[in-house]
Write a protein that holds these residues in place. Structure first.
Motif, PDB file in Angstrom:
ATOM      1  N   ILE A 155      11.470   3.787   1.984  1.00  0.00           N
ATOM      2  CA  ILE A 155      10.476   3.975   0.912  1.00  0.00           C
ATOM      3  C   ILE A 155      10.261   2.654   0.159  1.00  0.00           C
ATOM      4  CG2 ILE A 155       9.927   5.245  -1.201  1.00  0.00           C
ATOM      5  CD1 ILE A 155      11.737   7.533  -0.045  1.00  0.00           C
ATOM      6  N   THR A 172       5.285  -3.073   1.112  1.00  0.00           N
ATOM      7  CA  THR A 172       4.206  -3.353   2.064  1.00  0.00           C
ATOM      8  C   THR A 172       2.829  -3.147   1.431  1.00  0.00           C
ATOM      9  OG1 THR A 172       5.638  -2.695   3.876  1.00  0.00           O
ATOM     10  CG2 THR A 172       3.282  -2.702   4.338  1.00  0.00           C
ATOM     11  N   GLN A 173       2.762  -2.213   0.472  1.00  0.00           N
ATOM     12  CA  GLN A 173       1.474  -1.934  -0.163  1.00  0.00           C
ATOM     13  C   GLN A 173       1.069  -3.016  -1.159  1.00  0.00           C
ATOM     14  OE1 GLN A 173      -0.501   0.658   0.833  1.00  0.00           O
ATOM     15  NE2 GLN A 173       1.126   0.822   2.361  1.00  0.00           N
ATOM     16  N   GLU A 220      -1.108   9.382   2.925  1.00  0.00           N
ATOM     17  CA  GLU A 220      -0.837   8.943   4.307  1.00  0.00           C
ATOM     18  C   GLU A 220       0.437   8.100   4.385  1.00  0.00           C
ATOM     19  OE1 GLU A 220      -3.690   8.566   2.677  1.00  0.00           O
ATOM     20  OE2 GLU A 220      -4.500   6.517   2.847  1.00  0.00           O
ATOM     21  N   ASN A 221       0.717   7.327   3.305  1.00  0.00           N
ATOM     22  CA  ASN A 221       1.976   6.565   3.289  1.00  0.00           C
ATOM     23  C   ASN A 221       3.154   7.536   3.287  1.00  0.00           C
ATOM     24  OD1 ASN A 221       0.399   4.556   0.805  1.00  0.00           O
ATOM     25  ND2 ASN A 221       0.555   4.079   2.980  1.00  0.00           N
ATOM     26  N   ILE A 222       3.034   8.570   2.454  1.00  0.00           N
ATOM     27  CA  ILE A 222       4.139   9.535   2.341  1.00  0.00           C
ATOM     28  C   ILE A 222       4.299  10.309   3.650  1.00  0.00           C
ATOM     29  CG2 ILE A 222       4.915  11.617   1.122  1.00  0.00           C
ATOM     30  CD1 ILE A 222       3.465  10.424  -1.357  1.00  0.00           C
ATOM     31  N   LEU A 276       1.880   5.394  -3.986  1.00  0.00           N
ATOM     32  CA  LEU A 276       1.807   5.606  -2.538  1.00  0.00           C
ATOM     33  C   LEU A 276       0.788   6.711  -2.220  1.00  0.00           C
ATOM     34  CD1 LEU A 276       5.579   5.444  -1.501  1.00  0.00           C
ATOM     35  CD2 LEU A 276       3.807   3.699  -1.107  1.00  0.00           C
ATOM     36  N   GLU A 282      10.561  -0.255   1.395  1.00  0.00           N
ATOM     37  CA  GLU A 282       9.768  -1.095   2.302  1.00  0.00           C
ATOM     38  C   GLU A 282       8.291  -0.669   2.246  1.00  0.00           C
ATOM     39  OE1 GLU A 282      10.686  -3.795   4.040  1.00  0.00           O
ATOM     40  OE2 GLU A 282       8.589  -3.947   4.665  1.00  0.00           O
ATOM     41  N   ALA A 283       8.051   0.641   2.215  1.00  0.00           N
ATOM     42  CA  ALA A 283       6.662   1.127   2.159  1.00  0.00           C
ATOM     43  C   ALA A 283       5.993   0.679   0.859  1.00  0.00           C
ATOM     44  CB  ALA A 283       6.645   2.656   2.261  1.00  0.00           C
ATOM     45  N   ILE A 284       6.744   0.703  -0.226  1.00  0.00           N
ATOM     46  CA  ILE A 284       6.178   0.262  -1.516  1.00  0.00           C
ATOM     47  C   ILE A 284       5.850  -1.229  -1.443  1.00  0.00           C
ATOM     48  CG2 ILE A 284       6.662  -0.050  -3.976  1.00  0.00           C
ATOM     49  CD1 ILE A 284       8.599   2.362  -3.764  1.00  0.00           C
ATOM     50  N   ALA A 342       3.624   9.228   6.583  1.00  0.00           N
ATOM     51  CA  ALA A 342       4.255   8.335   7.565  1.00  0.00           C
ATOM     52  C   ALA A 342       5.758   8.246   7.319  1.00  0.00           C
ATOM     53  CB  ALA A 342       3.620   6.945   7.481  1.00  0.00           C
ATOM     54  N   ILE A 343       6.156   8.159   6.063  1.00  0.00           N
ATOM     55  CA  ILE A 343       7.588   8.098   5.739  1.00  0.00           C
ATOM     56  C   ILE A 343       8.276   9.377   6.197  1.00  0.00           C
ATOM     57  CG2 ILE A 343       9.253   8.084   3.828  1.00  0.00           C
ATOM     58  CD1 ILE A 343       7.192   6.360   2.278  1.00  0.00           C
TER      59      ILE A 343
END
Ligand code: SF4
Length: 449
Positions: free
Chosen positions: A187, A193-194, A206-208, A203, A189-191, A210-211
């Motif tokens: 998570i 990346t945005q 679609e991000n969630i 987020l 990393e996802a943050i 994908a996680i």
């Protein structure tokens, strides 16, 4: 000038009305009384002598200049306190010692910290991104908002949620400890990346999704994971429009002090809190000198400190000494439910002596008062979120905002006899009389944030 990550003491110096403020990430860290004394001495040497414990349990030193902040950093580095810099990963101050905890949050927090340290996330995440690992127990982190929350629901099971406190965060899934650490890193990393200013609450679905598919494939997602966030969601709404939880935990009978909490290692913990989160460094040192027998000290959420003692008798003695020193030692102390900045007594931006008013008001208000914020100006440093009642100093006098923040426009309240009039107003509201003229609906208040 100041570089994030250069030194824990200077990770994020902030300009305030009384100079630079340095926040040390000391929440939950085990400190000796001598270490706290040394911090207080440094605060007197380099700052204006005021020290604070924040709502999250961090330690602040105020009134610094660029030169003195640099000297303070040098002194603190020499103390070798072992404080962390970078992405905060916070745990219960008694993690691993509390017989009433659901799980020991410490190993999971350590795993996440180590994973962050071996990544480049510290440089890529927004400065305020944080992780809370809450094993529950006597000192819960339920009211601490975070981008990622891991809440123990069983000895080895953790509810992963994002963007809020325990009540408002969006739940994703329940996982075991190993998956929880990986999920937290995914998570983060996802943050990152945005974008460098993104928070977990930003987020997109679609991000969630994908996680969830990548990291929670073997764990059924929580039913609320992909639903739109509640209008009460988000970090800001972690605070209180109603009764403020006391930093000393459950309410006690009137006049009764906090009870020592027995720990798994045979020691006892007693919690005390700073009135309005602040104290003169010299006064704190004087208390530590008198107390003498503190085995260890840990700063805790709610502007509190946990004193670890070798016996229950020592804990009770320290509680009495803290009471004599003017600290909060009872959950019924109204000061535990009032937020107030220094105002004119320590800040050039203030229009009213907020803490002086708060002290006076506290003597006139009932123990079960709803949340009250007294702010020297519209910036609202002591409590950026909503409170049931907020008194704000302005160039035109004092304004009262009900159900809002210091940044909102309120009703003229006048400066005289504030305590008595406020007590009367609160009593009237409790009885359902005199509808709040300045109260906003939640949606209106949200739109103003
Ligand atoms: S809210 Fe208080 S501390 Fe913050 S700038 Fe205004 S007067 Fe100063």
């Amino acid at each position: 000038m100041f570089r994030r990550g250069a030194c824990p003491a200077l990770s994020a110096p902030m300009q305030t009305g009384d100079g630079l403020l340095v926040r040390l990430a000391a929440a939950g860290e085990a400190l000796s009384a001598d270490s706290v004394r040394a911090l207080c001495d440094a605060a007197r040497r380099h700052g204006n002598g005021l020290v604070e414990i924040t709502a999250r349990g961090n330690f602040q030193i105020r009134g610094l200049t660029e030169t003195s902040a640099a000297a303070l950093a040098k002194d603190i580095a020499a103390m070798e306190l072992g404080l962390r810099d970078g992405v905060p990963v916070e745990t219960n101050p008694l993690a691993g010692l509390d017989p009433s905890e659901t799980a020991n949050a410490a190993p999971l927090a350590v795993a996440i910290r180590q994973a962050i340290d071996s990544s480049d996330l510290k440089q890529r995440l927004a400065p305020k991104v944080s992780v809370v690992v809450d094993g529950d127990g006597a000192i819960t982190l339920a009211d601490i908002a975070a981008d990622i929350r891991l809440n123990a629901v069983a000895a080895t099971d953790w509810l992963v949620s994002i963007g809020g406190d325990r009540q408002t965060a969006r739940p994703l899934a329940v996982v075991d400890e190993e998956v929880a650490a990986d999920a937290a890193m995914a998570i983060l990393e996802a943050i990152a990346t945005q974008g460098a200013h993104i928070r977990a609450r930003d987020l997109a679905p679609e991000n969630i999704a994908a996680i969830l598919s990548e990291h929670f494939a073997s764990s059924p997602p929580h039913p609320a994971a992909l639903q739109p966030p509640s209008p009460r969601g988000g970090e800001e709404e972690s605070r209180y429009l109603g009764l403020v939880p006391s930093p000393l935990g459950e309410r006690t009978r009137a006049g009764e002090g906090a009870t020592p909490h027995s720990l798994t290692d045979g020691r006892f913990a007693i919690r005390v809190a700073l009135p309005f989160g602040s104290i003169e460094a010299g006064e704190l040192n004087a208390f530590l000198d008198r107390a003498g027998e503190i085995a260890e000290l840990r700063f805790a959420p709610g502007r509190a400190a946990v004193l670890l003692c070798e016996s229950e008798a020592v804990a009770l003695r320290l509680r009495d000494l803290a009471d004599q020193a003017g600290l909060i030692t009872s959950a019924d102390d109204p000061r535990a439910r009032i937020f107030a900045c220094p105002g004119t007594q320590g800040c050039a931006s203030g229009f009213i002596p907020a803490r002086e008013i708060a002290r006076e008001v506290a003597t006139a208000l009932p123990a079960d008062l709803a949340s009250l914020h007294i702010s020297g100006c519209a910036k609202g440093c002591a409590h950026p979120a909503r409170a049931a009642f907020t008194l704000v100093g302005t160039e035109n006098g004092v304004e009262l905002v009900e159900g809002g923040t210091a940044r909102q426009t309120g009703e003229h309240f006048g400066k005289g006899d504030i305590a008595r009039r406020l007590a009367g107003l609160m009593a009237a509201r409790r009885q359902g009389k005199a509808p709040a003229k300045t109260a906003r609906t939640f949606e209106q208040a949200s739109a103003g944030d």
